[in-house]
Write an enzyme that holds these catalytic residues in place. Structure first.
Site, short mmCIF file in Angstrom:
data_model
loop_
_atom_site.label_atom_id
_atom_site.label_comp_id
_atom_site.label_asym_id
_atom_site.label_seq_id
_atom_site.Cartn_x
_atom_site.Cartn_y
_atom_site.Cartn_z
N ARG A 229 -22.08 -43.88 -19.98
CA ARG A 229 -22.94 -44.18 -19.26
C ARG A 229 -23.49 -42.09 -18.47
NH1 ARG A 229 -24.60 -47.43 -21.61
NH2 ARG A 229 -24.91 -49.36 -20.55
N GLU A 258 -32.59 -41.90 -17.29
CA GLU A 258 -33.14 -42.11 -18.42
C GLU A 258 -34.40 -43.02 -18.41
OE1 GLU A 258 -29.80 -44.47 -21.42
OE2 GLU A 258 -28.67 -43.08 -20.37
N HIS A 276 -30.24 -41.63 -25.98
CA HIS A 276 -28.89 -43.18 -25.81
C HIS A 276 -29.19 -44.32 -26.88
CE1 HIS A 276 -27.13 -46.23 -22.66
NE2 HIS A 276 -27.32 -46.20 -23.53
#
Length: 310
Positions: A229, A258, A276
């Protein structure tokens, strides 16, 4: 549970394909539309991507909520204390994408250490000439330090050993069954690593644990990889360390915010970036779907949940 077809709210638009999957057995509404918001008080189940923080005020309006089902493996966006206090069960996708995230981490290491993206650009731009030769760093013999030795960390360590890397790790708890040495601290692991990979579960307690001091210990030839993360890494300190040459490089699949703004990375040297996608394979998403369905079926039948968090 109320009735034969409990009402499910789907929290995020990118989970919209689940509506077709679930609608044959459940009443399903999208939370991002007014029709879904109007039925907050009726919903028994909330399906969510676990990395997204759930609005506490919204949850308080969900009077009949009994299950928060995270489609994803992560569940750091769910307030577990709140759920526990109200008797709301929480499930997730277990280890559905651990192998894929480990693969991605290894790919990021290879891409950076072997300068694969730079080589691609040289070929495409015509910079590859008969007299030029680009050197990169070998994987064999390199020291890899893994932060967090859960299912992803173990899968990565196994892959790294096959590439003849030397494996070390650090986590908050001893794991006597592991065959790899645990460092005394994060900084000690960084000092003894050529590559440090962050694969730990994110909590409020470990926010920003990869800070400037850890980056300094990793050093001007070290590579920091994050597939966990973004909040685990002090991103401002990371960018500063890269610009100042205090850290050798970074390879990131996750970010503080994000989607991360492109301008934030435009002039940052020695980075490899992916959006991601570490666990985003067709196979992993299929396993997540199957795990979600199994948990919902267990809930509907009054049976033990398949992959409970609480």
């Amino acid at each position: 549970m109320t009735g034969n077809r409990p009402l499910i709210l789907i929290a995020q638009p990118h989970l919209a394909p689940l509506k077709d999957v679930l609608s044959s057995r459940y009443d399903v509404m999208p939370l991002w539309e007014e029709s879904g918001k109007a039925r907050l008080a009726e919903a028994e189940i909330l399906v969510t991507a676990g990395e997204f923080r759930l609005d506490p005020a919204m949850l308080e309006r969900m009077e009949k909520l009994r299950l928060i089902a995270c489609f994803t493996v992560g569940y750091d966006g769910v307030d577990l204390d709140w759920a526990r206090a109200r008797g709301v069960a929480v499930t997730h996708a277990g280890d559905a994408n651990a192998e894929d995230v480990a693969d991605h981490a290894l790919g990021l290491i290879l891409a950076h250490r072997r300068q694969i993206l730079l080589g691609d650009r040289q070929v495409r731009s015509g910079e590859w000439t008969a007299g030029s030769k680009m050197l990169s760093r070998s994987m064999a013999g390199a020291r890899i330090g893994i932060v967090g030795m859960g299912s992803i960390g173990i899968a990565l360590a196994q892959r790294a050993e096959l590439m003849r890397m030397r494996v070390g790790w650090w986590g908050p708890r001893e794991k006597p069954g592991l065959g790899w040495a645990r460092a005394d601290s994060l900084e000690a692991l960084a000092r003894d690593s050529d590559v440090m990979v962050v694969a730990a579960k994110a909590t409020e307690e470990n926010r920003g644990m990869i800070d400037a001091s850890v980056m300094d210990a990793l050093g001007s030839r070290g590579l920091l990889v994050n597939v966990a993360r973004g909040q685990l890494v002090d991103e401002d300190a990371l960018i500063a360390a890269l610009r100042e040459g205090k850290l050798g490089g970074a390879a990131l699949d996750v970010f503080e915010s994000e989607p991360t703004p492109a301008v934030r990375w435009a002039d940052v040297p020695n980075v490899v970036l992916t959006p991601h996608t570490g666990g985003a394979t067709y196979e992993a998403v299929g396993r997540m779907r199957d795990m979600l369905l199994a948990n919902l079926e267990a809930y509907s039948a009054g049976e033990a949940l398949v992959s409970p968090v609480i």
